[in-house]
Design an enzyme around this catalytic site. Structure first.
Site, PDB file in Angstrom:
ATOM      1  CG  LEU A  27      -2.120  -0.879   1.272  1.00 16.55           C
ATOM      2  CD1 LEU A  27      -2.696  -0.938   2.683  1.00 16.55           C
ATOM      3  CD2 LEU A  27      -3.171  -0.389   0.291  1.00 16.55           C
ATOM      4  CG  ASP A  28       0.423   4.316  -2.927  1.00 19.49           C
ATOM      5  OD1 ASP A  28       1.308   3.587  -3.412  1.00 19.49           O
ATOM      6  OD2 ASP A  28      -0.505   4.809  -3.596  1.00 19.49           O
ATOM      7  N   PRO A  29       2.419   4.800   1.111  1.00 19.14           N
ATOM      8  CG  PRO A  29       4.602   5.639   1.277  1.00 19.14           C
ATOM      9  CD  PRO A  29       3.613   5.081   0.288  1.00 19.14           C
ATOM     10  NE  ARG A  69      -0.264   6.072  -5.929  1.00 21.82           N
ATOM     11  CZ  ARG A  69       0.923   6.011  -6.527  1.00 21.82           C
ATOM     12  NH1 ARG A  69       1.499   7.104  -6.976  1.00 21.82           N
ATOM     13  NH2 ARG A  69       1.530   4.856  -6.688  1.00 21.82           N
TER      14      ARG A  69
END
Length: 316
Positions: free
Chosen positions: A46-48, A180
């Site tokens: 997962l993205d930060p 995104r």
């Protein structure tokens, strides 16, 4: 002489509620230390910025983590219209600001275009590797790497809220789908730009969200165990889901105890009520339905082992 692996030899899956502002790998290392586990791996970064379900596999469960990597995911996302960033989320720099002239009908028509199977070009700010390095490292150096589009499937994408410049959506998609990128593409369709300001993964495969635990909860249990003078595993290990939960979507092939021994020694065996040739199956043994690994139905309509539990091999 082989160096002894540090930690406890535990097996199973923990569903972590990843916090924002930390990488998936840093989260993994924290969980591994709390459990004092020998071996652990996560099942899809997962993205930060993102929060939510991050399944972490321990020990023998890491053998089957690919099935979770390949599984469908669910997300809740909030996008801000009118601003485009270089990372397509709020961690990046705003590169373009435009006026927002969007009504709900136009928004819903554009969102509908993402449903189904389409081609998606991954973001430069992704963990995909090029010549051994993640793309985001090149992006930070200002280097653009050509990326091939990939087939993704958006099973559903629903508009939950549209207020001011904020759009909230729920997405059910195939592996490898970048939310995104969907958000950035949506902003371009609308002619105003957009980026992600909130992203939460609410589902991986069929795991229920109510089973997730936080780092704080795990650390509190560890601290409690130490305070009580007991092994932390006594309080932590009951939270683990069974190893075969990672392959729960596969059809079951139940074999006899003798058949299980043969499977663990690499030999194909017969079983009743098997699916068609080439199907991957979850192999269980006897009336207890003890999970020992996964196999494939071969050309002789037998269960051929593909990946089995090492601890079961030791018992066989």
């Amino acid at each position: 002489m082989a160096r002894r692996r540090k930690g406890r030899p535990i097996d199973g899956v923990i569903l972590l509620d990843k916090p924002t502002g930390i990488t998936s790998n840093d989260t993994l290392q924290k969980v591994k230390r709390i459990f004092f586990a020998q071996k652990a791996g996560h099942t899809g970064a997962l993205d930060p910025l993102a929060t939510g379900m991050l399944p972490i596999c321990f020990g023998e469960a890491t053998k089957f983590s690919q099935f979770l990597l390949d599984s469908d995911k669910r997300y809740r996302v909030i996008a801000k219209l009118g601003e485009r960033t270089n990372t397509s989320d709020s961690d990046g720099e705003v590169v373009e600001t435009r006026e927002v002239k969007v009504d709900r009908g136009q928004l819903e028509r554009c969102i509908a275009k993402f449903r189904g199977t389409t081609d998606q070009i991954p973001s430069m700010f992704s963990a995909l590797k090029y010549q051994g390095r993640p793309l985001y490292e090149y992006a930070r150096e200002g280097i653009e790497i050509p990326r091939e589009s990939r087939k993704i499937t958006v099973h559903s994408i629903e508009l939950l809220r549209f207020e001011g410049h904020e759009v909230e959506m729920e997405v059910h998609c195939s592996k490898g789908t970048y939310i995104r990128t969907i958000t950035d593409d949506l902003g371009e369709m609308l002619g105003c730009g957009a980026h992600v300001v909130y992203l939460r993964r609410t589902g991986v495969s069929d795991y229920p969200m109510e089973n997730v635990v936080t780092l704080e909860q795990l650390q509190a249990l560890r601290d409690q165990a130490i305070e009580q003078g007991i092994e932390p595993g006594e309080l932590l290990d009951p939270l683990l889901l069974p190893t075969d939960s990672a392959v729960q979507d596969l059809p079951e092939a139940n074999v006899t105890v003798e058949g299980g021994d043969a499977i663990l020694h690499g030999q194909p065996v017969k079983a009743s009520q098997l699916p068609e040739q080439g199907t991957l199956v979850r192999i269980t043994v006897g009336e207890q339905r003890d999970f020992i690994g996964i196999g494939e139905i071969d050309q002789n309509n037998m269960v051929a082992p593909k990946r089995v539990m090492a601890n079961k091999q030791d018992e066989a």
